[in-house]
Design an enzyme around this catalytic site. Structure first.
Site, PDB file in Angstrom:
ATOM      1  N   SER A  53       0.850  -1.194   0.000  1.00 52.53           N
ATOM      2  CA  SER A  53       0.000   0.000   0.000  1.00 52.53           C
ATOM      3  C   SER A  53       0.885   1.243   0.000  1.00 52.53           C
ATOM      4  O   SER A  53       2.063   1.166  -0.348  1.00 52.53           O
ATOM      5  CB  SER A  53      -0.929  -0.038   1.228  1.00 52.53           C
ATOM      6  N   ASN A  54       0.358   2.388   0.368  1.00 47.53           N
ATOM      7  CA  ASN A  54       1.150   3.621   0.389  1.00 47.53           C
ATOM      8  C   ASN A  54       0.630   4.545   1.484  1.00 47.53           C
ATOM      9  O   ASN A  54      -0.326   4.207   2.196  1.00 47.53           O
ATOM     10  CB  ASN A  54       1.119   4.300  -0.985  1.00 47.53           C
TER      11      ASN A  54
END
Ligand code: CTP
Length: 398
Positions: free
Chosen positions: A209-210
């Site tokens: 993810s980020n």
């Protein structure tokens, strides 16, 4: 004659300050300019002017208590019917209550329920105005998107000169006219916004993810709804709450966002893509948790669909806006995306050192084929309002 308030519905909140008497003159001006004016007075305001003054000017009942006709739920009805609200004179007490979500009379309860532009015009003694508590409370309100109509310097009730005099009638009128214009600036338009990160799992509990939280997209959705748009927010996994009154559809992966966007963003009047979409996803997702071994783990990643590029290919009459998170060569990179994805505009977000993520301040610039506008550094809610102002103007001149 200024026709901006003709047919408009406005709500005045009058608090207990000596400047309350000046509101009679403003009320009369608003009525003469064609506005329908509702007035809420705090119990303290009634010590300075009588409700009869306002009801005579507006030819409407004046509301002073939650308990006059509680079955009509006045605090909710009044703010739903209003297009813009002005609190003037706003006392230090009402400002403090509003900043802290306290709702202990009709006015503060109504303000808490308001989803339209609210302007606050403080008027008080200089020392009270300059007290750190008041300064902090006004800063909080500005960051939440309230318009603060600064008081002026001049003769005060204490027979001394200083800052704290209620702003002039012209400025109060202007604040309401701008509020009504803001409230109606997206009326009848369908706006779709993508926001937040994606999660691409490679086993049942692990994912790529980020750092996106969706804060910018959520602020834009709230501001677009406040401006009268029919808003659909496509929101990824985040702890932040979506705004009240906005249709929110949740996604986890880029492929889910892709499907939602094709269903809900194609054909909208304005689409703004703020989501931080993973460009790749793991080629395989293990059914059970991967057990550790002494070997390295190799996860092969495959390309995700570029949601925004696909919306660009199906653009039709949609005004399409992208975001570019950049650490280097900001303008050149963003302009390349603007052209490649067939966008009408792109917003550049400087994300060096993880800047720009989460609630708080951000620095944005807007680029389009004919120009550039720096939106400066500010709280995300303020930037959302500035950005929508610019986008509406660009769309109208398209
Ligand atoms: N976007 C999208 N779908 C993707 C990737 C990006 O919709 N699979 C959108 C984002 O929401 C954003 C814009 O495209 O509006 C960003 O474009 P992108 O080319 O991905 O730029 P960056 O994320 O900045 O990445 P890079 O610099 O690696 O190209």
């Amino acid at each position: 004659m200024d026709r901006r308030l003709e047919g408009a519905r406005v709500l005045l909140g009058v608090c207990g300050g000596i400047a309350a008497y000046k509101m009679a003159s403003l009320t009369s001006a608003l009525v003469q300019h064609g506005a329908t004016v509702d007035v809420i007075m705090t119990p303290e305001a009634e010590r300075f002017v009588g409700p009869l003054t306002f009801s005579s000017l507006t030819a409407r009942p004046v509301y002073t208590s939650l308990w006059d006709a509680p079955e009509r739920i006045p605090h909710i009805r009044l703010v739903r019917e209003a297009q813009a609200i002005l609190v003037a004179p706003a006392t230090a007490n009402t400002i403090a209550k509003l900043a802290h979500g306290i709702a202990d009379d009709l006015l503060t309860t109504a303000l808490l329920a308001a989803r339209v532009p609210v302007a606050i015009a403080p008027a008080m003694n200089t020392a009270m105005y300059e007290h750190p508590a008041t300064i902090e409370n006004l800063t909080t309100l500005r960051a939440r998107g309230y318009e603060v109509v600064e008081p002026e310097r001049g003769f005060l009730a204490e027979r001394e000169s200083g800052v704290g005099r209620l702003a002039s009638e012209e400025r109060l009128f202007e604040a309401l006219a701008l509020g009504v214009a803001r409230r109606t600036s997206l009326a009848g338009l369908r706006v779709a916004i993508t926001a937040g990160p994606t999660r691409e799992a490679f086993d049942p509990i692990r994912f790529v993810s980020n750092a996106s939280t969706g804060a910018t997209g959520i602020a834009l959705a709230r501001e677009a709804a406040l401006r009268g748009a029919d808003v659909t927010l496509l929101l990824g996994p985040t702890q932040l709450e979506p705004p009240f009154g906005v249709r929110t559809l949740r996604f986890t992966t880029a492929e889910q966002l892709h499907a939602l966007a094709l269903d809900h963003a194609v054909g909208s009047d304005i689409t703004i893509a703020t989501a931080a979409v993973a460009d790749w996803r793991p080629a395989e997702r293990a059914e059970s948790k991967r057990k550790k071994s002494d070997d390295d783990l190799l996860v092969r990643m495959v390309r995700n669909p570029d949601v925004l590029a696909e919306l660009g290919a199906r653009k039709g009459a949609t005004f399409l806006v992208g975001f570019a998170a950049e650490t280097d060569d900001h303008e050149a990179n963003a302009r390349e995306k603007l052209a490649r994805k067939h966008l009408d505009a792109i917003v550049v977000n400087d994300v060096r050192d993880e800047r720009g993520f989460g609630p708080g301040e951000n620095t944005l610039a807007l680029l389009w084929s004919g120009g550039r506008r720096d939106l400066g550094t500010a709280e995300k809610s303020l930037l959302a309002a500035r950005l929508l102002d610019e986008l509406i103007a660009l769309r109208e001149n398209r």
